[in-house]
Design an enzyme around this catalytic site. Structure first.
Site, PDB file in Angstrom:
ATOM      1  N   LYS A  53       0.837  -1.205   0.000  1.00  0.00           N
ATOM      2  CA  LYS A  53       0.000   0.000   0.000  1.00  0.00           C
ATOM      3  C   LYS A  53       0.873   1.257   0.000  1.00  0.00           C
ATOM      4  O   LYS A  53       0.623   2.210  -0.736  1.00  0.00           O
ATOM      5  CB  LYS A  53      -0.920   0.006   1.241  1.00  0.00           C
ATOM      6  CG  LYS A  53      -2.067  -1.005   1.136  1.00  0.00           C
ATOM      7  CD  LYS A  53      -2.811  -1.198   2.463  1.00  0.00           C
ATOM      8  CE  LYS A  53      -3.845  -2.309   2.317  1.00  0.00           C
ATOM      9  NZ  LYS A  53      -4.548  -2.653   3.566  1.00  0.00           N
ATOM     10  N   GLN A  97      -4.531  -1.440   9.832  1.00  0.00           N
ATOM     11  CA  GLN A  97      -4.500  -2.770   9.219  1.00  0.00           C
ATOM     12  C   GLN A  97      -5.103  -3.803  10.170  1.00  0.00           C
ATOM     13  O   GLN A  97      -4.768  -3.858  11.349  1.00  0.00           O
ATOM     14  CB  GLN A  97      -3.046  -3.140   8.862  1.00  0.00           C
ATOM     15  CG  GLN A  97      -2.909  -4.425   8.069  1.00  0.00           C
ATOM     16  CD  GLN A  97      -3.538  -4.389   6.675  1.00  0.00           C
ATOM     17  OE1 GLN A  97      -3.566  -3.343   6.019  1.00  0.00           O
ATOM     18  NE2 GLN A  97      -4.067  -5.515   6.224  1.00  0.00           N
ATOM     19  N   ASP A 120     -11.127   3.013   4.514  1.00  0.00           N
ATOM     20  CA  ASP A 120     -11.433   1.583   4.436  1.00  0.00           C
ATOM     21  C   ASP A 120     -12.944   1.330   4.354  1.00  0.00           C
ATOM     22  O   ASP A 120     -13.372   0.240   3.979  1.00  0.00           O
ATOM     23  CB  ASP A 120     -10.920   0.865   5.701  1.00  0.00           C
ATOM     24  CG  ASP A 120      -9.635   0.097   5.462  1.00  0.00           C
ATOM     25  OD1 ASP A 120      -9.431  -0.389   4.332  1.00  0.00           O
ATOM     26  OD2 ASP A 120      -8.840  -0.030   6.421  1.00  0.00           O
TER      27      ASP A 120
HETATM   28  N1  GUN Z   1      -7.156  -6.753   6.445  1.00  0.00           N
HETATM   29  C1  GUN Z   1      -7.585  -7.483   5.379  1.00  0.00           C
HETATM   30  N2  GUN Z   1      -8.149  -6.680   4.449  1.00  0.00           N
HETATM   31  C2  GUN Z   1      -8.073  -5.426   4.929  1.00  0.00           C
HETATM   32  C3  GUN Z   1      -8.479  -4.161   4.399  1.00  0.00           C
HETATM   33  O1  GUN Z   1      -9.051  -4.026   3.308  1.00  0.00           O
HETATM   34  N3  GUN Z   1      -8.207  -3.087   5.198  1.00  0.00           N
HETATM   35  C4  GUN Z   1      -7.612  -3.211   6.418  1.00  0.00           C
HETATM   36  N4  GUN Z   1      -7.425  -2.102   7.119  1.00  0.00           N
HETATM   37  N5  GUN Z   1      -7.228  -4.364   6.919  1.00  0.00           N
HETATM   38  C5  GUN Z   1      -7.461  -5.458   6.177  1.00  0.00           C
END
Ligand code: GUN
Length: 305
Positions: A53, A97, A120
């Site tokens: 990311k 995350q 998100d």
């Molecule tokens: N863990 C698995 N997928 C995601 C996501 O799309 N965003 C976040 N913040 N954590 C995750």
């Protein structure tokens, strides 16, 4: 001929647009979109995702602020970090995350994020807006994996209206928001999960299968209706043995790709399908947020449907 839905290529196009729009905001308004990325603990998969990311954000001229916190971080410390980021006007998006270590209440953390910075789309208010749909979507952030999956689907199927879609998995991150996006597209949606009876027969009637269970290669060809479209959200690392006998590993989806390939009309590969779309949509949401925070409309409109 089965179509391989190339998420890598499509995500590259989206990131190109994100960069253009990020550059335009900076040129015209001197605002650089900024994403704060919070990683708590040492989960190896999370580290990989966060690294990807951050790298792709830089390629789109999106600034990132990284916060790496110890596995034993307590909830109040994390909440304080989030409060500081909420109050920091140079930050437009906050990503924590998941999963978080077990001492932390995930829901409390997500709902502590300023809803206007919740790129998100996991905050209860954004989830509510998605559930209501219609004009509410214009103010919402839509979760990135379901949004990326829908964009791939819409690029593959001309008219989703009236199609039978089965979503395998009921998570808050993928299954539930995916089902709501598909309802918004006028699909007839069934969500199946670990307690569902006769899951295979339900799947075998679907025009569209969205697989988001996290079980390697669970979905076989007899689950699939002839010419169905398959979107495989799964990212599962499985052990392999190389020809020389040494141990290795590879990434597979929730769908048995080889087994289902001939039966379906289109399928996303793993890797190279939904995965890159998730990151592209996160970056899109971050730029959308930066425009909104500057009192402007995103030139691309809210990425939705
Ligand atoms: N863990 C698995 N997928 C995601 C996501 O799309 N965003 C976040 N913040 N954590 C995750």
């Amino acid at each position: 001929m089965t179509k391989i839905i190339d998420g890598k290529e499509f995500a590259g196009k989206i990131r190109g647009q994100v960069k253009e729009d990020s550059d335009l905001l900076f040129k015209d308004h001197k605002v650089q979109p900024c994403l704060a990325v919070v990683l708590v603990g040492e989960n190896p998969a999370s580290k990989v995702y966060v690294g990807a990311k951050t790298k792709m954000a830089a390629e789109c001229n999106i600034k990132t602020k990284d916060f790496k916190m110890n596995e034993d971080t307590d909830q109040d410390t994390l909440l304080k970090t989030i409060k500081d980021l909420n109050d920091d006007s140079s930050v437009h998006g906050i990503l924590v995350q998941l999963p978080l270590p077990k001492q932390i209440d995930e829901r409390a953390v997500i709902d502590a994020i300023d809803v206007k910075k919740d790129v998100d789309g996991f905050h209860a208010i954004n989830a509510g807006r998605l559930s209501i749909g219609g004009d509410m979507l214009k103010q919402a952030f839509i979760p990135c994996t379901p949004l990326g999956s829908l964009l791939l689907l819409k690029n593959t199927v001309q008219n989703l209206s009236g199609m039978n879609a089965v979503v395998v998995g009921r998570s808050n991150i993928v299954g539930k928001p995916m089902s709501q996006l598909l309802i918004e597209e006028s699909c007839t949606v069934t969500v199946v999960h670990s307690r569902t009876k006769d899951i295979e027969s339900i799947c075998s009637k679907a025009d569209i299968v969205i697989a988001a269970v996290g079980r390697p290669e669970m979905i076989k060809s007899h689950w699939i209706k002839k010419d169905a479209v398959i979107i495989d959200v799964g990212i599962n690392r499985v052990p392999t043995t190389k020809p020389d006998g040494s141990e290795g590993s590879k990434i597979v989806g929730d769908v048995d790709y080889q087994d289902t390939f001939e039966k379906c009309s289109a399928i996303t590969p793993v890797p190279g399908g939904v995965g890159p779309m998730t990151i592209a949509c996160l970056l899109r949401n971050t730029v959308t947020s930066a425009y909104r925070h500057s009192g402007l409309e995103d030139p691309r409109g809210t990425v939705s449907t």
